[in-house]
Write a protein that holds these residues in place. Structure first.
Motif, PDB file in Angstrom:
ATOM      1  N   ILE A  19      33.109  31.140  53.595  1.00 44.62           N
ATOM      2  CA  ILE A  19      33.913  30.771  53.162  1.00 44.62           C
ATOM      3  C   ILE A  19      34.300  31.372  51.760  1.00 44.62           C
ATOM      4  O   ILE A  19      32.868  31.259  51.744  1.00 44.62           O
ATOM      5  N   LEU A  20      35.103  32.568  51.701  1.00 42.79           N
ATOM      6  CA  LEU A  20      35.405  32.639  49.940  1.00 42.79           C
ATOM      7  C   LEU A  20      35.959  32.043  48.620  1.00 42.79           C
ATOM      8  O   LEU A  20      36.766  30.796  49.207  1.00 42.79           O
ATOM      9  N   CYS A  21      35.620  32.509  47.862  1.00 48.83           N
ATOM     10  CA  CYS A  21      35.077  31.778  46.675  1.00 48.83           C
ATOM     11  C   CYS A  21      35.885  32.698  45.693  1.00 48.83           C
ATOM     12  O   CYS A  21      35.013  33.157  45.484  1.00 48.83           O
ATOM     13  N   TRP A  22      36.770  32.989  44.788  1.00 46.36           N
ATOM     14  CA  TRP A  22      36.552  33.314  43.629  1.00 46.36           C
ATOM     15  C   TRP A  22      36.759  32.732  42.252  1.00 46.36           C
ATOM     16  O   TRP A  22      37.822  31.397  42.476  1.00 46.36           O
ATOM     17  N   ASP A  23      36.844  33.339  40.925  1.00 39.63           N
ATOM     18  CA  ASP A  23      36.674  32.981  39.649  1.00 39.63           C
ATOM     19  C   ASP A  23      37.800  33.011  39.493  1.00 39.63           C
ATOM     20  O   ASP A  23      37.922  34.567  38.738  1.00 39.63           O
TER      21      ASP A  23
END
Length: 92
Positions: A19-23
């Motif tokens: 699972i990839l996450c960006w702010d």
């Protein structure tokens, strides 16, 4: 892919089970303690849950009743997992 306007986080699932996450508000790296790690992969994501699932992540959902609290993920391996985002991105 799913986004949370209250936190500025965007999550996406990958065929690897990650699972990839960006702010997207600050583009600052998201810090967690679930075994996730910062990444400089070609996708440019800020944070990755490595091997969140054994097979491809097929669905992601955020709890609309508690913004910024829970992320739920599902995959081809048949597992559904809930992640408490307030507890440093720990799988519960």
């Amino acid at each position: 892919m799913v986004s949370d306007p209250s936190t500025g986080l965007v999550f996406s699932g990958h065929e690897s089970g990650d699972i990839l996450c960006w702010d997207v508000r600050t583009k600052a790296a998201v810090v967690g303690s679930s075994g996730g790690k910062h990444t400089t992969n070609g996708a440019g994501c800020d944070f990755r849950f490595p091997k969140a699932h054994r097979e491809a992540v097929t669905s992601l959902c955020l709890d609309s009743q508690a913004p910024g609290r829970y992320l739920v993920s599902g995959s081809m391996d048949g597992d559904v997992k809930a992640w408490d985002l307030r507890l440093s991105l720990i799988h519960i």
